[in-house]
Design an enzyme around this catalytic site. Structure first.
Site, short mmCIF file in Angstrom:
data_model
loop_
_atom_site.label_atom_id
_atom_site.label_comp_id
_atom_site.label_asym_id
_atom_site.label_seq_id
_atom_site.Cartn_x
_atom_site.Cartn_y
_atom_site.Cartn_z
N LYS A 92 11.08 14.15 -101.78
CA LYS A 92 9.77 14.03 -101.07
C LYS A 92 10.07 13.67 -99.65
O LYS A 92 10.14 14.53 -98.93
CB LYS A 92 8.99 12.58 -101.43
CG LYS A 92 8.35 13.33 -102.71
CD LYS A 92 7.30 12.29 -103.23
CE LYS A 92 6.33 11.83 -102.47
NZ LYS A 92 5.46 10.48 -102.06
N LYS A 106 7.74 19.05 -82.82
CA LYS A 106 6.63 20.27 -82.51
C LYS A 106 5.40 19.38 -81.67
O LYS A 106 5.08 20.11 -80.47
CB LYS A 106 5.49 21.07 -83.65
CG LYS A 106 5.01 21.85 -83.41
CD LYS A 106 4.53 23.03 -84.17
CE LYS A 106 3.06 24.50 -83.71
NZ LYS A 106 1.98 23.34 -83.61
N TYR A 146 17.98 16.96 -105.05
CA TYR A 146 19.29 17.22 -103.74
C TYR A 146 19.60 18.54 -103.69
O TYR A 146 19.51 19.07 -102.75
CB TYR A 146 20.50 16.40 -104.49
CG TYR A 146 21.36 16.20 -103.43
CD1 TYR A 146 20.73 14.85 -102.20
CD2 TYR A 146 22.21 16.60 -102.33
CE1 TYR A 146 21.13 14.74 -101.03
CE2 TYR A 146 23.11 15.87 -101.42
CZ TYR A 146 22.43 15.45 -100.54
OH TYR A 146 23.47 15.06 -99.53
#
Length: 327
Positions: A92, A106, A146
């Protein structure tokens, strides 16, 4: 004054980055959910006017008031023990966490540098590993949570760069060591140091012929700093190309610590890379960077750091709350 957000700020690498940017005159905003980080790593920064800390999980929506010039995304478990215990959290933070921070960059028109890893190369079929190598990774193996989180991180970062014109950087970090590492977290340097200081035999996986290349923290931070202010959009390896076998490294630690322990061998974990050595030609050419601290010098500093810990800290095993109840 330039403002920079550093995620994973209470971790080993993140805390040293906080120190560097404070020293360079930035206003530093540290962010960490403390699942693997520790506030003691940044406690010395709390009295400073130009440091602030937010206890927050970047896998959920991230909001900050005011302008933001730069973002360093370093929030992630980084040791095998951690990401094998919290696989979903690891995925996550590499996916949703990166998406949230790219969205923030952004919105704020910030330059963002994301921390990838040499693990994107998996168990490499190319040696040393250069940035053009695509890797040899098992997406369903135990380390895949990972490896693939970081590969996704790179992919979505480049997508934001190409589609939105976002100002992005990607660093591929090779094995790094230094003060503030956690003992017993599964990484080679603190694991061997802890065993030596406790009078235990040093545990080597497999026959010890697998190789690693260890970069001292000051060199790593310098490479990241130069990359942030460069024009390099494509990934860049930052690591020390001086390669050693794990068996040889264990013997170095025994010699350094003056202990009488022996090396013992246990089965090699699944998908453990057999070779790890960065090709840093790109960093040399584009950043003018290469490591300066040799391993003997760096290990002496780390040994002195671990020796300064209390007997209770040396004996303490990892008892963190890794229960992952997220979906």
């Amino acid at each position: 004054m330039k403002r920079i957000l550093i995620t994973g700020a209470a971790g080993f690498l993140g805390s040293h980055l906080c120190d560097r940017f404070i020293a360079e005159g930035f206003h530093v905003i540290g962010m960490d959910n403390l699942i693997t980080g520790d506030l003691k790593n940044i406690a010395h920064l709390f009295p400073l006017e130009h440091f602030e800390f937010h206890h927050h999980d970047v896998s959920t929506f991230v909001h900050l008031e005011g302008k933001l010039d730069y973002i360093l995304h370093f929030a992630s478990p980084a040791s095998p023990i951690d990401y094998l215990k919290i696989p979903i959290e690891t995925l996550k933070v590499g996916s949703l966490g990166t998406l949230n921070l790219l969205g923030l960059a952004k919105q704020k028109n910030s330059r963002i540098l994301v921390a990838s890893t040499s693990e994107v190369y998996g168990d490499p079929l190319v040696h040393p590993q250069n940035e053009e190598y695509y890797g040899n990774v098992s997406p369903i193996g135990p380390r895949g949570v990972y490896d693939e989180a970081k590969r996704f991180m790179e992919s979505i970062t480049m997508a934001y760069h190409r589609h939105h014109g976002l100002d992005t950087r990607i660093v591929r970090i090779f094995n790094t060591y230094g003060p503030r590492m956690r003992l017993n977290d599964g990484r080679v340097v603190p694991a061997f140091m802890g065993q030596a200081l406790r009078g235990e035999d040093l545990t080597v996986f497999g026959d010890g012929s697998q190789t690693r290349s260890f970069c001292y923290i000051d060199d790593q931070v310098e490479g990241i700093y130069r990359l942030l202010f460069s024009d390099c959009v494509e990934p860049v390896n930052i690591g020390n190309p001086h390669e050693t076998t794990i068996k040889e490294f264990a013997e170095e630690i025994i010699a350094l610590t003056g202990t009488k322990q022996k090396v013992i061998y246990v089965p090699l974990p699944q998908d453990d890379p057999t070779q790890r050595q960065p090709d840093i030609s790109k960093a040399k050419k584009l950043l003018g960077w290469e490591p300066k601290v040799n391993r003997a010098e760096g290990l002496k500093i780390v040994y002195d750091y671990f020796k300064s810990l209390s007997p209770e800290e040396l004996q303490k095993k990892e008892h963190r709350n890794f229960t992952d109840k997220t979906n």
